[in-house]
Design a protein around this motif. Sequence first.
Motif, PDB file in Angstrom:
ATOM      1  N   GLU A 111       0.836  -1.213   0.000  1.00  0.00           N
ATOM      2  CA  GLU A 111       0.000   0.000   0.000  1.00  0.00           C
ATOM      3  C   GLU A 111       0.866   1.257   0.000  1.00  0.00           C
ATOM      4  O   GLU A 111       0.541   2.234  -0.700  1.00  0.00           O
ATOM      5  N   GLN A 112       1.942   1.259   0.787  1.00  0.00           N
ATOM      6  CA  GLN A 112       2.836   2.420   0.820  1.00  0.00           C
ATOM      7  C   GLN A 112       3.511   2.621  -0.535  1.00  0.00           C
ATOM      8  O   GLN A 112       3.619   3.752  -1.019  1.00  0.00           O
ATOM      9  N   ILE A 113       3.946   1.527  -1.139  1.00  0.00           N
ATOM     10  CA  ILE A 113       4.572   1.613  -2.459  1.00  0.00           C
ATOM     11  C   ILE A 113       3.576   2.131  -3.480  1.00  0.00           C
ATOM     12  O   ILE A 113       3.900   3.008  -4.301  1.00  0.00           O
ATOM     13  N   ALA A 114       2.343   1.630  -3.434  1.00  0.00           N
ATOM     14  CA  ALA A 114       1.320   2.071  -4.386  1.00  0.00           C
ATOM     15  C   ALA A 114       1.055   3.563  -4.244  1.00  0.00           C
ATOM     16  O   ALA A 114       0.932   4.273  -5.254  1.00  0.00           O
ATOM     17  N   VAL A 115       0.980   4.057  -3.012  1.00  0.00           N
ATOM     18  CA  VAL A 115       0.740   5.486  -2.800  1.00  0.00           C
ATOM     19  C   VAL A 115       1.874   6.307  -3.403  1.00  0.00           C
ATOM     20  O   VAL A 115       1.634   7.304  -4.109  1.00  0.00           O
ATOM     21  N   MET A 116       3.108   5.916  -3.153  1.00  0.00           N
ATOM     22  CA  MET A 116       4.237   6.677  -3.699  1.00  0.00           C
ATOM     23  C   MET A 116       4.240   6.640  -5.227  1.00  0.00           C
ATOM     24  O   MET A 116       4.510   7.654  -5.874  1.00  0.00           O
ATOM     25  N   HIS A 117       3.897   5.496  -5.816  1.00  0.00           N
ATOM     26  CA  HIS A 117       3.812   5.421  -7.280  1.00  0.00           C
ATOM     27  C   HIS A 117       2.701   6.328  -7.807  1.00  0.00           C
ATOM     28  O   HIS A 117       2.886   7.024  -8.820  1.00  0.00           O
ATOM     29  N   HIS A 118       1.564   6.336  -7.143  1.00  0.00           N
ATOM     30  CA  HIS A 118       0.455   7.185  -7.594  1.00  0.00           C
ATOM     31  C   HIS A 118       0.787   8.667  -7.429  1.00  0.00           C
ATOM     32  O   HIS A 118       0.415   9.486  -8.293  1.00  0.00           O
ATOM     33  N   LEU A 119       1.476   9.018  -6.355  1.00  0.00           N
ATOM     34  CA  LEU A 119       1.897  10.418  -6.185  1.00  0.00           C
ATOM     35  C   LEU A 119       2.867  10.817  -7.295  1.00  0.00           C
ATOM     36  O   LEU A 119       2.752  11.908  -7.874  1.00  0.00           O
TER      37      LEU A 119
END
Length: 166
Positions: free
Chosen positions: A13-21
């Motif tokens: 989830e943390q990785i996904a958020v950083m990718h989306h940002l």
Amino acid sequence: MTDDPLIADWTPEQIAVMHHLRDWVVDFGELNQHLAAWMRLPGADANALGQIIWAAEADTPLSPARLSKQIGMTTGATTILLNRLEAAGHVQRTRESTDRRRVTLRPTPAARDRARQFLGLAGTEIAHVLRTTPPAELSTVAAFLARMTAAADVATLRLGLTDADG
């Protein structure tokens, strides 16, 4: 979990958020390039004009010094950029403060109208997402982004102090 961000054990989830940002930043940059073409301006000028318009819309108009910080240019380079925007009829410098030395940047009505036309064309999908997202979800996202922005501000301040130390 380690403090080293390159080797930390991040959750999916943390990785996904950083990718989306990251993806949002890239897409926003591309939209800014389209705005530049729409306004017939160089990219840096369109970015500055966008910052000036957003600040004016929020009733928090920028000073040239604040704009310099936001766009990552020296005050001298920003002055040259503002001279171009003013000569092209996109920006007005006003003295609205009791301290007449303070300059406030305002978009001209024509620049504001042209940018609104662009947003009407380019912002349809973004506006749809904002309008159809439940208020509770928007509040959660806004709070998260405020924390991320505050963290980036702290890092920027620390890095600025580090740069000054040599």
